[in-house]
Each structure stands twice: as C-alpha cells, then as structure tokens.
Design an enzyme around this catalytic site. Structure first.
Site, PDB file in Angstrom:
ATOM      1  N   PHE A   1       2.609   5.406  -5.652  1.00  0.00           N
ATOM      2  CA  PHE A   1       1.198   5.303  -5.902  1.00  0.00           C
ATOM      3  C   PHE A   1       0.387   5.596  -4.545  1.00  0.00           C
ATOM      4  O   PHE A   1      -0.188   6.510  -4.304  1.00  0.00           O
ATOM      5  CB  PHE A   1       0.892   3.958  -6.376  1.00  0.00           C
ATOM      6  CG  PHE A   1      -0.442   3.416  -6.192  1.00  0.00           C
ATOM      7  CD1 PHE A   1      -1.521   4.420  -6.463  1.00  0.00           C
ATOM      8  CD2 PHE A   1      -0.725   2.216  -5.824  1.00  0.00           C
ATOM      9  CE1 PHE A   1      -3.049   3.800  -6.319  1.00  0.00           C
ATOM     10  CE2 PHE A   1      -2.112   1.709  -5.918  1.00  0.00           C
ATOM     11  CZ  PHE A   1      -2.922   2.921  -6.069  1.00  0.00           C
TER      12      PHE A   1
ATOM     13  N   ASP B   1      12.216   9.358  -0.608  1.00  0.00           N
ATOM     14  CA  ASP B   1      12.297   8.660  -1.796  1.00  0.00           C
ATOM     15  C   ASP B   1      13.338   8.508  -2.860  1.00  0.00           C
ATOM     16  O   ASP B   1      13.587   9.715  -3.146  1.00  0.00           O
ATOM     17  CB  ASP B   1      10.705   8.872  -2.722  1.00  0.00           C
ATOM     18  CG  ASP B   1      10.279   7.688  -3.632  1.00  0.00           C
ATOM     19  OD1 ASP B   1      10.986   7.404  -4.293  1.00  0.00           O
ATOM     20  OD2 ASP B   1       9.140   7.389  -3.336  1.00  0.00           O
TER      21      ASP B   1
ATOM     22  N   ALA C   1       9.388   0.505  -0.976  1.00  0.00           N
ATOM     23  CA  ALA C   1       9.555  -1.101  -0.865  1.00  0.00           C
ATOM     24  C   ALA C   1       9.748  -1.490  -2.581  1.00  0.00           C
ATOM     25  O   ALA C   1       9.531  -0.608  -3.511  1.00  0.00           O
ATOM     26  CB  ALA C   1       8.193  -1.613  -0.506  1.00  0.00           C
TER      27      ALA C   1
ATOM     28  N   ILE D   1       7.937  -3.733  -4.843  1.00  0.00           N
ATOM     29  CA  ILE D   1       6.577  -4.373  -4.791  1.00  0.00           C
ATOM     30  C   ILE D   1       6.069  -5.077  -5.908  1.00  0.00           C
ATOM     31  O   ILE D   1       4.960  -5.973  -5.821  1.00  0.00           O
ATOM     32  CB  ILE D   1       5.413  -3.131  -4.554  1.00  0.00           C
ATOM     33  CG1 ILE D   1       5.660  -2.106  -5.962  1.00  0.00           C
ATOM     34  CG2 ILE D   1       5.749  -2.376  -3.319  1.00  0.00           C
ATOM     35  CD1 ILE D   1       4.375  -1.227  -5.887  1.00  0.00           C
TER      36      ILE D   1
ATOM     37  N   SER E   1       1.526  -6.598   3.707  1.00  0.00           N
ATOM     38  CA  SER E   1       0.836  -7.131   2.613  1.00  0.00           C
ATOM     39  C   SER E   1      -0.231  -8.218   3.068  1.00  0.00           C
ATOM     40  O   SER E   1       0.390  -9.115   3.899  1.00  0.00           O
ATOM     41  CB  SER E   1       1.524  -7.658   1.322  1.00  0.00           C
ATOM     42  OG  SER E   1       0.720  -8.494   0.908  1.00  0.00           O
TER      43      SER E   1
ATOM     44  N   TYR F   1       8.234 -11.985  -2.232  1.00  0.00           N
ATOM     45  CA  TYR F   1       7.722 -10.715  -1.815  1.00  0.00           C
ATOM     46  C   TYR F   1       7.080 -10.694  -0.397  1.00  0.00           C
ATOM     47  O   TYR F   1       7.237 -10.063   0.459  1.00  0.00           O
ATOM     48  CB  TYR F   1       6.801  -9.850  -2.675  1.00  0.00           C
ATOM     49  CG  TYR F   1       6.114  -8.743  -2.251  1.00  0.00           C
ATOM     50  CD1 TYR F   1       6.734  -7.537  -2.159  1.00  0.00           C
ATOM     51  CD2 TYR F   1       4.597  -8.756  -2.057  1.00  0.00           C
ATOM     52  CE1 TYR F   1       5.736  -6.535  -1.683  1.00  0.00           C
ATOM     53  CE2 TYR F   1       3.865  -7.759  -1.655  1.00  0.00           C
ATOM     54  CZ  TYR F   1       4.712  -6.702  -1.382  1.00  0.00           C
ATOM     55  OH  TYR F   1       3.848  -5.441  -1.084  1.00  0.00           O
TER      56      TYR F   1
END
Length: 285
Positions: free
Chosen positions: A11, A31, A74, A76, A116, A140
């Site tokens: 994303f 990726d 990651a 997520i 984050s 997380y």
C-alpha cells in the site's frame, strides 16, 4: 539517487516507489508479494525475496548498489501480529536487523524506516512528541520499537530517518477503519464501530506520507512523527464517510485497542519542512 524500497509492492511502499521514480531517482523494489497482489507500476529493478533471507538481501544490495534503503516491508496487521507473535518478530525485528546489517555492509548512506506513531506511544491524552517515553501497544508496536532501537544504535555507520506514521489511508489501502466504513457505506450496510465511537485517531492521507518520504531523502537523520496533528473521533469519521443518515452498529471494544492516539507534528514541520495538506475534518459540513 539510487533507492531500494522494501515492501514496494504494498500500500504505502508502492506510492513511495511511484513518487521516487517520478522525481527522477533510480528505484529498485524488494518484496516477497506474500500479502498483496502487487501494485508496482514501474521500477528499475525488482527482487522477489523475503527480507529474512540474508543471502537474497545481500545479493540485491550488491547488484543494485543503492545510496538509500527505504524499509517498508513488515507484518502490519495488528490482529495477526497478536495471533502470531513469533512470526511478527521474525519479520519486523529479525528481518529489519538482517536488512540493516547488509545495508551497512554494502555501504548504504541512508536508511529510512517506516515506523508507527499510534502503536509505539500507546494512550495519548495529549499529542505525543518524539521525545516522550514509548509505551508500545501489543506485539506490533513493540516490534516496531525494537527495530527502531536497532537502527538508531547504528547511527555512526549509517544515517537513519525514522518516520512514525499516524493511521494512513488512501488509494490501494485495504486495511483499517476507513476502508471498512467505505465498503459498508457503498453497500448500504451498517457501519460497525467497536466501542462508543468517542475514541480518536490521527488519520493521514498516503499522499502526505509520500511527501514525508521525499523530504527524508534530504534529511541528515532523526525520528519524526508523520501525521496531521488533528484528532478525529470514530463517530465523526462515520459521519464523514456514511453521512449523517448512516446507520451505525456499536459493538464491544476490542481488547487492547488504544482509546486516544494523537501526534505532535511540530518537529517534522521544523526539521523536514513537512506539513499534511489533506485533513479529514475539512470535509465536515
């Protein structure tokens, strides 16, 4: 500038890749395509590997020879992290450690890390600053904090920029409350709210997050909150997306969910020149 973006098919990462490419940089993507179908439009090199694969990471870095590594790969999903904590730490902590070590080995000049803001600070009755003590929320948040600490510990070997994102939304994003509300509203279904709806979040559009990643290329290093600086309640969000007449269903609050998540974004404005341009509250009325 040569830039390797991990998680570049995801994303946020795919938007960052597009922006770097449009800005004239040479961009490679690493990726494993495990969580997405792939949003890549264009890149100079594509490496389909897991970041936990040291040999693959080493080969990609040797082959592409990037000046910058932008690390977005990651695990997520917060719920999945809670359900599979060992896997979350393998990917978010061990994967980051491997990538960081190999980046240093290959002579990378800058390491940009997507972190984050909401999950690291914990409850924020007032806007959290980068200097505030972290209180990670769940697996997380803890994994992101540990990864941050590993990166900053190597500051003498590689310049690092850590971007602590608020709740990101926008095109290609299919996780979180905004996509869920939009999906329900488009189908004329009830908008499910977990809790009383008065919990607040900082929601930032992916285009603004991309701008922060562009500005990070010219930054010597540091940790920065990347948000709007405004707190939007879930009730207000439901009205903005579904309209005043939208029907909502209030369900029990999810265990461990943060009630108040607010970010102080003044440091990013001063040091990076970053300021969000798309505010949800401006849609009200």
């Amino acid at each position: 500038m040569r830039i390797l973006v991990t998680g570049g098919a995801g994303f946020i990462g795919s938007h960052v890749v597009d922006a770097y490419f449009s800005a004239g940089h040479e961009v490679a993507v690493l990726d494993d395509f495990s969580a997405v179908s792939g949003y890549i439009k264009r890149c100079d090199e594509l490496y389909i590997h897991d970041i936990r694969d040291r040999q693959a990471a080493r080969q990609a870095l040797r082959d592409f020879r990037p000046d910058v590594v932008n690390h977005h790969a990651a695990m997520i999903d917060v719920v999945e992290c809670e359900q599979q904590p060992d896997l979350a730490n393998e990917i978010n902590v061990e994967g980051t450690r491997i990538l960081l070590e190999e980046a240093i080995r290959s002579g990378v000049k800058k390491f940009i890390f997507a972190s984050s803001g909401g999950a690291i600070y914990g409850e924020c009755p007032k806007p959290a600053r980068e200097t505030d003590s972290p209180h990670p929320c769940g697996v997380y948040g803890h994994s992101k904090l540990v990864a941050e600490q590993m990166i900053t510990a190597q500051h003498r070997k590689v310049s690092s920029v850590i971007l602590r994102y608020a709740n990101v939304y926008g095109l290609r994003g299919d996780h979180g409350v905004i996509p869920a509300f939009m999906h329900a509203a488009n189908k004329g279904e009830l908008l499910d709210i977990y809790g009383d709806g008065k919990q607040v979040r900082d929601f930032i559009h992916v285009s603004d997050v991309v701008q922060a990643n562009l500005l990070a290329l010219g930054c010597e290093g540091g940790i920065f909150n990347v948000g709007t600086g405004e707190a939007v309640s879930i009730d207000l969000l439901a009205r903005l997306i579904g309209g005043e007449a939208s029907q909502r269903r209030y369900l029990p609050a999810r265990e461990g969910e943060i009630r108040e998540s607010r970010l102080d974004v003044s440091l990013a404005k001063r040091a990076l020149g970053f300021e969000a341009t798309r505010l949800l509250s401006e849609r009200e009325g």
